[in-house]
Design an enzyme around this catalytic site. Sequence first.
Site, PDB file in Angstrom:
ATOM      1  CG  ASN A  83      -1.897  -1.069   1.261  1.00  0.00           C
ATOM      2  OD1 ASN A  83      -2.729  -1.160   0.381  1.00  0.00           O
ATOM      3  ND2 ASN A  83      -1.811  -1.944   2.238  1.00  0.00           N
ATOM      4  N   PRO A  84       0.571   2.219  -0.857  1.00  0.00           N
ATOM      5  CG  PRO A  84      -0.271   3.513  -2.613  1.00  0.00           C
ATOM      6  CD  PRO A  84      -0.413   2.166  -1.925  1.00  0.00           C
ATOM      7  NE  ARG A  85      -4.478   2.852   1.515  1.00  0.00           N
ATOM      8  CZ  ARG A  85      -4.706   1.797   2.285  1.00  0.00           C
ATOM      9  NH1 ARG A  85      -4.292   1.789   3.517  1.00  0.00           N
ATOM     10  NH2 ARG A  85      -5.358   0.744   1.839  1.00  0.00           N
ATOM     11  CG  LEU A  86       1.406   5.853   7.359  1.00  0.00           C
ATOM     12  CD1 LEU A  86       1.297   6.989   8.365  1.00  0.00           C
ATOM     13  CD2 LEU A  86       2.451   4.870   7.777  1.00  0.00           C
ATOM     14  CD  GLN A  87      -2.489  -0.917   5.375  1.00  0.00           C
ATOM     15  OE1 GLN A  87      -2.738  -0.046   4.543  1.00  0.00           O
ATOM     16  NE2 GLN A  87      -3.117  -2.055   5.406  1.00  0.00           N
TER      17      GLN A  87
END
Length: 86
Positions: free
Chosen positions: A21-25
């Site tokens: 994922n190109p983001r924080l979970q």
Amino acid sequence: AGTVEYLYHAATKKYYFLELNPRLQVEHPCTEGITNINMPATQLQVAMGIPLHRIPHVRRFYGLDEQGDSKIDFVNTSYPPIQKHV
């Protein structure tokens, strides 16, 4: 910068890729609580091109001088035992 998730099978000692994922979970506060690493700041620093071994929070986690710039062998260097559970 982003998150990579793996599943670890203890019996076989194998890792299996789950997702990238190109983001924080949403679980990132758990990681922050266990490691004391500011995940949003670290992700931004990586996106700015700063190598992980030069990020103070990461160096502190590995017990190194926060102002140093020695490389960290992330594959073969053991991190300190986790002292708490979130």
